[in-house]
Design a protein around this motif. Sequence first.
Motif, PDB file in Angstrom:
ATOM      1  N   VAL A   1      77.422  56.320  40.219  1.00 26.26           N
ATOM      2  CA  VAL A   1      76.713  56.953  39.096  1.00 26.26           C
ATOM      3  C   VAL A   1      76.244  58.348  39.495  1.00 26.26           C
ATOM      4  O   VAL A   1      75.438  58.510  40.416  1.00 26.26           O
ATOM      5  N   ASN A   2      76.777  59.346  38.816  1.00 26.08           N
ATOM      6  CA  ASN A   2      76.407  60.761  39.003  1.00 26.08           C
ATOM      7  C   ASN A   2      76.706  61.336  40.384  1.00 26.08           C
ATOM      8  O   ASN A   2      76.340  62.469  40.675  1.00 26.08           O
TER       9      ASN A   2
ATOM     10  N   PRO B   1      69.234  63.729  36.003  1.00 22.12           N
ATOM     11  CA  PRO B   1      69.748  62.364  36.182  1.00 22.12           C
ATOM     12  C   PRO B   1      69.979  62.082  37.674  1.00 22.12           C
ATOM     13  O   PRO B   1      70.494  62.940  38.390  1.00 22.12           O
ATOM     14  N   VAL B   2      69.562  60.888  38.122  1.00 21.60           N
ATOM     15  CA  VAL B   2      69.645  60.581  39.553  1.00 21.60           C
ATOM     16  C   VAL B   2      71.072  60.176  39.942  1.00 21.60           C
ATOM     17  O   VAL B   2      71.854  59.724  39.122  1.00 21.60           O
ATOM     18  N   GLU B   3      71.372  60.347  41.223  1.00 18.68           N
ATOM     19  CA  GLU B   3      72.651  59.873  41.766  1.00 18.68           C
ATOM     20  C   GLU B   3      72.428  58.497  42.380  1.00 18.68           C
ATOM     21  O   GLU B   3      71.464  58.291  43.107  1.00 18.68           O
ATOM     22  N   ILE B   4      73.313  57.554  42.081  1.00 18.67           N
ATOM     23  CA  ILE B   4      73.177  56.199  42.635  1.00 18.67           C
ATOM     24  C   ILE B   4      74.450  55.842  43.391  1.00 18.67           C
ATOM     25  O   ILE B   4      75.378  55.267  42.838  1.00 18.67           O
ATOM     26  N   PRO B   5      74.508  56.186  44.678  1.00 22.68           N
ATOM     27  CA  PRO B   5      75.709  55.898  45.458  1.00 22.68           C
ATOM     28  C   PRO B   5      75.946  54.389  45.540  1.00 22.68           C
ATOM     29  O   PRO B   5      74.982  53.622  45.648  1.00 22.68           O
TER      30      PRO B   5
END
Lengths: 250, 434
Positions: free
Chosen positions: A144-145, A89-93
């Motif tokens: 997110v993540n 799962p990607v990180e979305i700062p």
Amino acid sequence: MPLLEVKDLKVRVEEREILHGLTLTVNEGEVHAIMGPNGSGKSTLSHVIAGKPGYEVTDGQILFKGEDLLEMDPDERAAKGVFLAFQYPVEIPGVATMTFLRTALNAQRKARGESEYSTPDFLKKVREVSKSLNIPQDMLKRGVNVGFSGGEKKRNEVLQMALFEPSLCILDEMDSGLDIDALRIAADGVNALRSPKRAMVVITHYQRLLNYIVPDFVHVMSKGRVVKSGGKDLALELEASGYAQFEDAA
Amino acid sequence: MNVAVAKTGNGRAVSDLFASAEGRLPGSPAVAAVRREAFETYERLGLPHRRIEEWKYTDLRALVGEVLPLAAAPDAAALKRAAEAVKAHAIAGARKLVLVDGVFAADLSDVKALASEASLKTLRESLDKDAGLLRTASTDAVIALNAALATDGVALSIADGTQLTAPIQIIHVAAAASASAVTRSQVVVGKGARATIIESFVAAGAKTYQVNDAVIVSIGDNADVAHIRLMDDAPDAMNVSSHFVTVGANVKLNFFNMTTGAAVSRLQGFITFSGEGSELAANGVNLLQKTEHGDTTLVVDHAVPNCVSRETFRAVVDDRAHSVFQGRIIVRPDAQKTDGKMMTRALLLSDEAEADNKPELEIFADDVSCGHGATAGALDDSLLFYLKARGLPEKQAQALLIQAFVGEAIEQIADDTLREHVIGIAERWLERRS
């Protein structure tokens, strides 16, 4: 009518054919495991079902509830009930998890012509699900993540699965990077979502995950095809004998 | 060769313009002399062009060509349109000072409410006494033009120790088409005072017009100032604004600029630390689409030791738009222990979008910490796919990522109401994307 029908699917990435005519049928309520060695095309199958760009379907079709899935954009597929739990799962700062969850849920509902979730109902639901998955509330306020551990990222995927209530869940290597405790929490979350109306396709390299999420059917993939199908015992058989026999067969 | 172009081309047009405007420009005979001198400087230089290093990326001769005549003083219809625009762009709770087509509009301003906390004069009034406000240490042509032609502005003074209970919002409204509004304002913040000053540039019906604004800010020791500039002019407008900021000792200055409008725009800020122990945060966002050209140029002059400057810029460039960021940090020989950093990131949403970034560090002291960084790139495909796979249509997925991208700069605005207002402007820009 089957929920998902993959018929003689051939897929290329750039010039190389990865899937050489794959066929798979999944009915409502069923849990299918797809096993196979690295490079057998398992993840490609999951990406093509979800609509990830970069794959060229040269032949065959994918029907979801009788509709041609390949004609739909990824967001339309999601609104129709297809959910891919990402291997990574990607990180979305900068996008708070809560904002993301609400935006995504309401986008899906809007696409289906349903009314938006009210804020109190939404919050109540998120709280319930996140509690059962051991996700602290402050995690939902973060990007997110962003800064999530491997286990937290996978639990966040399961949280979305519970919120969006898809009819088809594809779990791509859910066990990768998880220790046994993290795996158990995520698997418990998935098992709680099993229902007669929902099907799951569990993609995994190892039999271990299938101790926690017990499948109805097991398919073995090798070199871009399903080479053997059977019940849950097939996974145990593979654990004992390995994939080598199928690589020769394919 | 340059001189010839200036005189036969734009110089001539302005010469006529100045002659016709001279009668209605406020000020004593001494002021008129200063204006004439400024005009001669402008006539000699002409509009800035690419061969002038500071204007390399923003060639006003090519982009704008000619300076439009000064707008007439607004009539009743213009003021009515302006009142609507003010209503739409006013920030809740802020005290408004409104300039319509370059003329202070007392009836649209909260003069009374402001009186207990700050003293206010118009530029017109202040020029009765002396020409001081027209003088700036700059040889820039657009600033000279501004001094020559400024019709009005506000001169605000906040006494020592005053804590403003509400932000002050200076709203520039363009109501007249095919005309220029030339304004100059002053903000003096006393020692230990606390103030939030917002400048908004908006249109009220006018489409093609030009704004040339200058603001002279002086901040006393121990003051705490938030200075926010929101340039949301009409898509065919031009806006060139210049800031001259002098920062005293132990000051906290939080500056934020957002560009969401105008065909051609430039903000040039000259910020000088004149007292030790001060901190500057200068943040900005350029949101550009179609063929817009937006330039933010900041010169931060560390003239004294022990000051901190942080610059964070974000540009989102769509279609065939062009964003420019020029950041210069000067550290004077005495300015030891200076800590100056700038970071600029550009997000290019189309193959034809362009972003230029020119950082310059001029360091003459040996015990300093200075640095700069820059990146440019497209939206991350893997993030876009993740969002789409969760049900967000392409445009919505892009919007969410763009908001996150500019959020880092916008989040620096401490006041909730103000931050929400700025986010609202960014959201409207996103809705305008084709």
